[in-house]
Design an enzyme around this catalytic site. Structure first.
Site, PDB file in Angstrom:
ATOM      1  N   ASP A 231       7.173 -14.245  -5.138  1.00  0.00           N
ATOM      2  CA  ASP A 231       8.137 -15.148  -5.908  1.00  0.00           C
ATOM      3  C   ASP A 231       8.680 -15.924  -3.828  1.00  0.00           C
ATOM      4  OD1 ASP A 231      10.212 -13.521  -5.873  1.00  0.00           O
ATOM      5  OD2 ASP A 231      11.432 -14.563  -6.491  1.00  0.00           O
TER       6      ASP A 231
ATOM      7  N   ASP B   4       7.422  -3.386   2.060  1.00  0.00           N
ATOM      8  CA  ASP B   4       7.129  -4.272   3.080  1.00  0.00           C
ATOM      9  C   ASP B   4       8.147  -3.580   4.490  1.00  0.00           C
ATOM     10  OD1 ASP B   4       9.339  -6.308   4.395  1.00  0.00           O
ATOM     11  OD2 ASP B   4       9.693  -7.827   2.852  1.00  0.00           O
TER      12      ASP B   4
ATOM     13  N   PHE C  14       5.927 -14.090   5.660  1.00  0.00           N
ATOM     14  CA  PHE C  14       6.592 -14.721   3.553  1.00  0.00           C
ATOM     15  C   PHE C  14       5.972 -14.980   2.958  1.00  0.00           C
ATOM     16  CE2 PHE C  14       9.408 -16.065   0.535  1.00  0.00           C
ATOM     17  CZ  PHE C  14      10.097 -15.207   0.231  1.00  0.00           C
ATOM     18  N   VAL C  15       5.907 -14.002   2.067  1.00  0.00           N
ATOM     19  CA  VAL C  15       4.573 -15.006   1.687  1.00  0.00           C
ATOM     20  C   VAL C  15       5.097 -14.822   0.449  1.00  0.00           C
ATOM     21  CG1 VAL C  15       2.537 -13.483   3.051  1.00  0.00           C
ATOM     22  CG2 VAL C  15       3.777 -12.323   1.227  1.00  0.00           C
TER      23      VAL C  15
ATOM     24  N   ARG D  58       5.055 -17.421  -8.562  1.00  0.00           N
ATOM     25  CA  ARG D  58       4.864 -15.867  -8.421  1.00  0.00           C
ATOM     26  C   ARG D  58       3.415 -15.744  -9.404  1.00  0.00           C
ATOM     27  NH1 ARG D  58       8.735 -11.611  -8.362  1.00  0.00           N
ATOM     28  NH2 ARG D  58      10.770 -12.478  -9.277  1.00  0.00           N
TER      29      ARG D  58
ATOM     30  N   LYS E 152       2.542  -4.705   4.678  1.00  0.00           N
ATOM     31  CA  LYS E 152       3.737  -5.326   6.096  1.00  0.00           C
ATOM     32  C   LYS E 152       4.048  -3.855   6.644  1.00  0.00           C
ATOM     33  CE  LYS E 152       5.862  -9.700   4.221  1.00  0.00           C
ATOM     34  NZ  LYS E 152       6.902 -10.013   4.021  1.00  0.00           N
TER      35      LYS E 152
ATOM     36  N   LYS F 176       9.574  -7.142 -10.549  1.00  0.00           N
ATOM     37  CA  LYS F 176       8.737  -8.456 -11.440  1.00  0.00           C
ATOM     38  C   LYS F 176       7.996  -8.463 -11.428  1.00  0.00           C
ATOM     39  CE  LYS F 176      12.665 -11.363 -12.780  1.00  0.00           C
ATOM     40  NZ  LYS F 176      13.537 -12.749 -12.841  1.00  0.00           N
ATOM     41  N   GLY F 177       7.620  -8.479 -10.002  1.00  0.00           N
ATOM     42  CA  GLY F 177       6.217  -8.297  -8.183  1.00  0.00           C
ATOM     43  C   GLY F 177       5.456  -7.582  -9.106  1.00  0.00           C
TER      44      GLY F 177
ATOM     45  N   GLU G 240       2.631  -1.336  -7.192  1.00  0.00           N
ATOM     46  CA  GLU G 240       3.543  -1.722  -6.185  1.00  0.00           C
ATOM     47  C   GLU G 240       2.650  -3.463  -5.342  1.00  0.00           C
ATOM     48  OE1 GLU G 240       6.383  -3.266  -5.954  1.00  0.00           O
ATOM     49  OE2 GLU G 240       7.826  -1.677  -5.458  1.00  0.00           O
ATOM     50  N   ASP G 241       3.180  -5.008  -5.593  1.00  0.00           N
ATOM     51  CA  ASP G 241       2.206  -5.945  -5.536  1.00  0.00           C
ATOM     52  C   ASP G 241       2.683  -5.849  -3.829  1.00  0.00           C
ATOM     53  OD1 ASP G 241       5.852  -5.803  -4.921  1.00  0.00           O
ATOM     54  OD2 ASP G 241       5.186  -8.070  -6.009  1.00  0.00           O
TER      55      ASP G 241
HETATM   56  C1  PRP Z   1       9.990  -6.809  -4.276  1.00  0.00           C
HETATM   57  C2  PRP Z   1       8.107  -5.986  -4.561  1.00  0.00           C
HETATM   58  C3  PRP Z   1       8.714  -4.440  -4.054  1.00  0.00           C
HETATM   59  C4  PRP Z   1       9.757  -4.784  -2.556  1.00  0.00           C
HETATM   60  C5  PRP Z   1       9.292  -4.171  -1.626  1.00  0.00           C
HETATM   61  O1  PRP Z   1      10.812  -6.832  -5.404  1.00  0.00           O
HETATM   62  O2  PRP Z   1       8.090  -6.348  -5.207  1.00  0.00           O
HETATM   63  O3  PRP Z   1       9.503  -3.556  -5.190  1.00  0.00           O
HETATM   64  O4  PRP Z   1      10.767  -5.846  -3.183  1.00  0.00           O
HETATM   65  O5  PRP Z   1      10.285  -4.525  -0.261  1.00  0.00           O
HETATM   66  P1  PRP Z   1      10.454  -2.803   0.304  1.00  0.00           P
HETATM   67  O6  PRP Z   1       9.334  -2.732   0.693  1.00  0.00           O
HETATM   68  O7  PRP Z   1      11.453  -4.000   1.401  1.00  0.00           O
HETATM   69  O8  PRP Z   1      11.785  -2.210  -0.347  1.00  0.00           O
HETATM   70  P2  PRP Z   1      11.924  -7.803  -5.116  1.00  0.00           P
HETATM   71  O9  PRP Z   1      13.162  -7.082  -4.980  1.00  0.00           O
HETATM   72  O10 PRP Z   1      11.557  -9.117  -4.716  1.00  0.00           O
HETATM   73  O11 PRP Z   1      11.790  -7.962  -6.642  1.00  0.00           O
HETATM   74  P3  PRP Z   1      10.420  -9.015  -7.624  1.00  0.00           P
HETATM   75  O12 PRP Z   1       9.863  -7.881  -7.062  1.00  0.00           O
HETATM   76  O13 PRP Z   1      11.440  -9.116  -8.635  1.00  0.00           O
HETATM   77  O14 PRP Z   1      10.341 -10.322  -7.393  1.00  0.00           O
END
Ligand code: PRP
Length: 183
Positions: free
Chosen positions: A163, A107, A156-157, A169, A135, A47-48, A103-104
């Site tokens: 979220d 990580d 942790f942001v 969010r 990151k 959802k991000g 992508e938001d």
């Molecule tokens: C987050 C973000 C990316 C992913 C990145 O989504 O939106 O899709 O994690 O992480 P990575 O680089 O370690 O793979 P999340 O799984 O938290 O779901 P959300 O967007 O619904 O919060």
């Protein structure tokens, strides 16, 4: 949601609403140029990515299409494992399409690395990535990201789509959550 509404939960602001706005316009101009003669399929990862998709797509001038995937990485809590499960697949056939993953945050890079391979295997003509945040210190796999908004420290942001337990969010800025909230 304004920062003032959650100020007590926030340690510091990393990227302000205004900085996001300026950077999104810059990225949109670069994307307009890169995809000038194409009609890219913007693929948002739920959802991000909802906020960045909404703002970036509207800042672009060329016609684009949008589609969404929901994927979940197996693993505990905040650590992604790289083993990915599709919760909602694309409605669009990507064969021959120029796909831009929106992508938001990147990580570990594991989600994205899986997604790029998945889309290439389906026959996309090109697969590129734009991410508002990255990151670098959290990277577990190297992912080729063509456009990045901001590189941020490994903290942790929350906010602007990101979220903690489905909260924050809708915060307009990107901020570091105070450890007291999750410890
Ligand atoms: C987050 C973000 C990316 C992913 C990145 O989504 O939106 O899709 O994690 O992480 P990575 O680089 O370690 O793979 P999340 O799984 O938290 O779901 P959300 O967007 O619904 O919060």
């Amino acid at each position: 949601m304004d920062l003032s509404s959650v100020e007590k939960d926030i340690e510091k602001v990393l990227v302000t609403e205004e900085q996001i706005k300026v950077r999104i316009s810059e990225l949109a101009a670069e994307l307009d140029q890169h995809y000038a003669d194409k009609r890219p399929l913007l693929l948002g990862v739920l959802k991000g990515a909802v906020m960045v998709m909404a703002d970036l797509s509207r800042a672009m001038q060329i016609p684009v299409e949008m589609d969404w995937m929901a994927i979940s990485s197996y693993g505990s809590g905040t650590v992604s494992s790289g083993v990915v499960r599709i919760l909602k697949d694309l409605d669009t056939d990507v064969i021959g399409r120029h796909v831009l993953i929106v992508e938001d945050i990147i990580d570990s890079g594991l989600t994205l690395s899986w997604l790029i391979a998945n889309l290439e295997a389906r026959g996309a003509a090109s697969v590129k990535v734009v991410a508002l945040l990255r990151k670098p210190d959290a990277a577990k796999v190297e992912v080729n990201v063509a456009w990045v908004g901001f590189d941020i420290p490994n903290e942790f942001v929350v906010g602007y789509g990101l979220d903690y337990a489905e909260r924050y969010r809708t915060l307009k800025d990107v901020a570091v959550l105070s450890p007291a909230v999750y410890s």
